[in-house]
Design a protein around this motif. Structure first.
Motif, short mmCIF file in Angstrom:
data_model
loop_
_atom_site.label_atom_id
_atom_site.label_comp_id
_atom_site.label_asym_id
_atom_site.label_seq_id
_atom_site.Cartn_x
_atom_site.Cartn_y
_atom_site.Cartn_z
N GLY A 1 0.81 -1.21 0.00
CA GLY A 1 0.00 0.00 0.00
C GLY A 1 0.84 1.26 0.00
N CYS A 2 0.21 2.36 -0.41
CA CYS A 2 0.86 3.67 -0.36
C CYS A 2 -0.23 4.74 -0.28
CB CYS A 2 1.76 3.91 -1.58
SG CYS A 2 0.89 3.93 -3.16
N GLY A 3 0.15 5.94 0.19
CA GLY A 3 -0.79 7.05 0.25
C GLY A 3 -1.11 7.50 1.67
N TRP A 4 -2.31 7.99 1.85
CA TRP A 4 -2.77 8.59 3.10
C TRP A 4 -2.83 7.53 4.20
CZ3 TRP A 4 -3.32 13.06 5.38
CH2 TRP A 4 -4.25 13.27 6.40
N GLY A 5 -2.29 7.85 5.39
CA GLY A 5 -2.23 6.87 6.45
C GLY A 5 -2.69 7.37 7.80
N ALA A 6 -3.47 8.46 7.84
CA ALA A 6 -3.87 9.05 9.11
C ALA A 6 -4.75 8.13 9.95
CB ALA A 6 -4.60 10.37 8.86
N ASP A 7 -5.41 7.16 9.32
CA ASP A 7 -6.23 6.19 10.05
C ASP A 7 -5.57 4.82 10.10
OD1 ASP A 7 -8.65 7.53 10.97
OD2 ASP A 7 -9.05 7.89 8.85
N GLY A 8 -4.28 4.77 9.79
CA GLY A 8 -3.57 3.49 9.84
C GLY A 8 -3.70 2.67 8.58
N GLN A 9 -4.07 3.31 7.45
CA GLN A 9 -4.29 2.55 6.22
C GLN A 9 -3.04 1.84 5.70
OE1 GLN A 9 -5.25 5.68 6.90
NE2 GLN A 9 -6.84 6.42 5.50
#
Length: 467
Positions: free
Chosen positions: A255-263
């Protein structure tokens, strides 16, 4: 005497009128059926012969595309479909057959936030896009240099795909094998196992570091991710709101990208443009399906086990202790009555699954499909088979696939029937009205549905005609 003269004059005038009328009538008979532009006999054999039959059942030639919901942003590709003075509809409350699919062999579809992409079986153009294009998520299109179009009202080919520089490494038989769309980015999976990314890269969701230019977060030229960091080929892609997920041939997830929710699944809430290897509880399990519409992610293993991570504000991930984010993939503790799961879907604040028996279970927050009062559940609840037509349309309906938008759900039965429920934003449920639907209701699609792609307020269905 004057009376006789007048009578004779009237009789002669009448004869002249009849003679003129007869000449006009005979002339029209002679000209009747004549072509204005006669066909050249020598070129007649070279003229195209259009086949309007459904085609061979079960092949891509027979596939149709239906769309409904909000069409004002161009995501349905129908805004210039109607000719004449009549303006095209801004919203479609029921399924409408897209003309584009009648002239192109569409093999896959993807709906993003106000835009759509189509994979086409063609030697000339394999990828088309329509709708909002503020971040070049469906390619760079400009009427003149430096003035890109931010809105496309009908499907157009993405001319820079695949890029010229990839010609040497790309196989001659390579073609688009899958699509997935997020809020403002698009993932295109090729049969060779590589992935092309388009659009917004503000959080690294395109797998490329953002450049400091006039539009720092957008990629006007598609970026190619040839393979996973461990050398594996990609076999499936999935877009969340601002993150990207990649499934490899080994059944592993990156995965890559936005991780503010732990993605990103790394035990933190950091974003990353570099592909991160996700493990957690599904280490050692082969993953076969990924689902993410917003910031919650579900993964399905080949053994029918379900894993989840990301946003958990409404208990979508079935944790004992309430926590807003899960930053490492966890195995969901489903009740025994759920059984072996065969498909999963993660919405904005809810989740749903279907098992091998064709039963549907749902939990989280929203219009879950159990009536207007059932808007929240901390545990999976079964939607009664009666709501999917049991005893009416068929004896024991079996749901094969499930899908979800931000605030609505879709189920596809084994016979190709489709049911929808949830918040009916801009008529996206396709039920003929704009009222919210608290329980599943059959959508009148005039074909057998084989795949559905859910946008925020519009939806596309890939179908084959009835036999």
């Amino acid at each position: 005497m004057p009376v006789a003269v007048n009578s004779t004059f009237s009789l002669e005038l009448h004869k002249i009128f009849l003679k003129c009328h007869r000449e006009i009538f005979l002339r029209s008979l002679r000209n009747y059926g004549k072509r204005r532009y006669p066909v050249n006999i020598e070129e007649a054999d070279d003229l195209p012969v259009h086949n309007y039959s459904p085609g061979e059942y079960g092949t891509h030639k027979a596939l149709r595309v239906y769309g409904w919901g909000n069409g004002e942003h161009g995501g349905l590709g129908n805004q210039i479909q109607i000719q004449g003075k009549r303006s095209p509809p801004r919203m479609l409350h029921r399924p409408s057959r897209l003309h584009f699919a009648e002239t192109h062999k569409v093999t896959d579809i993807a709906c993003g936030y106000g835009f759509s992409a189509f994979a086409v079986d063609s030697k000339e153009h394999q990828l088309f896009g329509t709708g909002i294009n503020t971040d070049s998520q469906i390619g760079y299109h400009a009427v003149r240099r430096g003035h890109p179009l931010g809105l496309l009202l009908a499907p157009v080919p993405i001319s820079r795909f695949p890029p010229v520089h990839s010609g040497k490494s790309r196989q001659a038989s390579d073609h688009v094998a899958g699509l997935s769309a997020g809020r403002a980015h698009l993932l295109v999976l090729m049969a060779s196992g590589s992935v092309y990314t388009f659009g917004s890269n503000h959080y690294g969701q395109c797998g490329h570091p953002s450049k400091e230019t006039k539009e720092p977060g957008s990629l006007h030229i598609p970026h190619c991710i040839p393979k996973a960091p461990d050398g594996s080929k990609f076999v499936k892609v999935e877009c969340g709101q601002d993150h990207s997920l990649f499934l490899t041939e080994k059944g592993e997830v990156w995965g890559c990208g936005w991780g503010a929710d732990g993605q990103m699944g790394q035990g933190d809430t950091l974003s990353s443009w570099k592909l991160q290897h996700l493990t957690g509880d599904f280490k050692g399990n082969k993953i076969v399906k990924l689902s993410s519409t917003a910031d919650t992610i579900l993964a399905l293993s080949e053994d029918g086990e379900v894993f989840g991570w990301g946003n958990n504000e409404y208990g979508q991930l079935l944790t004992i202790n309430p926590t807003p984010q899960i930053s490492i993939p966890k195995k969901l503790k489903l009740p025994p009555n759920v059984g072996r799961v065969k498909d999963v879907a993660a919405g904005g604040s809810f989740c749903l699954v279907t098992n091998v028996s064709g039963e549907v279970f749902v939990w989280g927050y929203g219009l879950l499909g159990l009536g207007p009062s059932a808007d929240y559940s901390q545990k999976p609840l079964q939607i009664p088979p009666t709501l999917f037509g049991a005893g009416v349309f068929q004896e024991t309906p079996k749901v094969e696939k499930v899908a979800a938008g931000l605030s609505y759900s879709v189920a596809i039965l084994s016979n190709g029937d489709m049911y929808s429920w949830g918040h009916n934003t801009q008529g996206c449920l396709g039920l003929g009205h704009r009222k919210d639907q608290p329980f599943p209701l059959k959508v009148a699609v005039g074909a057998e549905v084989i795949k559905v792609s859910c946008g925020v307020d519009h939806l596309l269905a890939l179908c084959r005609p009835f036999a």
